[in-house]
Scaffold this active site. Structure first.
Site, mmCIF file in Angstrom:
data_model
loop_
_atom_site.group_PDB
_atom_site.id
_atom_site.type_symbol
_atom_site.label_atom_id
_atom_site.label_comp_id
_atom_site.label_asym_id
_atom_site.label_seq_id
_atom_site.Cartn_x
_atom_site.Cartn_y
_atom_site.Cartn_z
ATOM 1 N N ARG A 181 -42.403 13.849 0.599
ATOM 2 C CA ARG A 181 -42.998 12.536 0.855
ATOM 3 C C ARG A 181 -44.494 12.607 1.163
ATOM 4 N NH1 ARG A 181 -39.335 8.922 0.448
ATOM 5 N NH2 ARG A 181 -40.724 7.282 1.216
ATOM 6 N N LEU A 182 -45.130 13.678 0.739
ATOM 7 C CA LEU A 182 -46.585 13.800 0.888
ATOM 8 C C LEU A 182 -47.237 13.276 -0.389
ATOM 9 C CD1 LEU A 182 -46.804 17.285 2.657
ATOM 10 C CD2 LEU A 182 -46.882 14.992 3.682
#
Length: 218
Positions: free
Chosen positions: A196-197
């Protein structure tokens, strides 16, 4: 969709989050960057990559959203067509601000666009109208979009009457139908990544009407 296109969709599914070393060409011009991503969405075999969610609002601020199809875009903006008397047509006329969202799931990409709304010229609306199938042209005349009707038969009867009326003739452009263009002032291109970066590239117009790019935290 062909078997090979379906297979390509399956193979590329989730590629946007499969790793952290995805190659993305980050440009200073978000419309040029959108053009690259739009082409890649087509090449990936996505069905209707031109579909987008269009958000509008009434003069009192009540929002509404629906899916429409992008018909063209260039440096001046993003164009779609509709019945001007529909709910969205009325909202976009009375409150000419709007937002668009494209979501290409298998590439884990999203594009958000915000800006003002303008009507395209009658000549542009006419050219697109006559590029549509004849049945779609008749349908534009037959449907009082967004208004209540008693039955589907009403639409069918209107189409039959219009077929008779315009038999052997070119169908004219309805005065209540045509194009809108969203002229962007802000754009965000979002690339999904592992853990989720995600990458978020945000563009906004400065006072000189030039694009300024920043990166936002996911």
């Amino acid at each position: 969709m062909s078997f090979f296109t379906k297979l390509r969709c399956l193979i590329t599914a989730g590629q946007g989050v499969a790793g952290s070393n995805i190659s993305v060409d980050v440009l200073d011009d978000p419309i040029a960057m959108f053009d690259d991503w739009f082409k890649q969405a087509k090449e990936a075999g996505i069905i209707l990559p031109e579909s987008l969610t269009l958000a509008s609002a009434s003069t009192t601020g009540m929002p509404s959203a629906r899916v429409v199809l992008l018909k063209s875009f260039d440096q001046t903006g993003f164009t779609f067509f509709t019945n001007y008397n529909s709910r969205k047509g009325q909202e976009l006329t009375d409150n000419p601000q709007a937002a668009m969202v494209f979501h290409w799931n298998i590439l884990q990409r999203q594009v958000r666009i915000e800006g003002k709304i303008e009507r395209v010229s009658e000549a542009e609306s006419l050219a697109y109208f006559h590029s549509r199938p004849r049945g779609s042209q008749l349908g534009a005349w037959a449907s009082y979009q967004s208004r209540e009707i008693d039955s589907r038969e009403i639409l069918a009867d209107k189409v039959k009457a219009l077929e008779t009326k315009y038999q052997g003739q070119e169908i004219p452009l309805p005065p209540f139908w045509g194009g809108f263009k969203l002229v962007p002032s802000h754009m965000e291109l979002w690339q999904g990544r592992a853990d989720r970066l995600h990458d978020r590239y945000y563009f906004s117009k400065d006072d000189a009407n030039n694009w300024q790019r920043t990166r936002l935290a996911p």
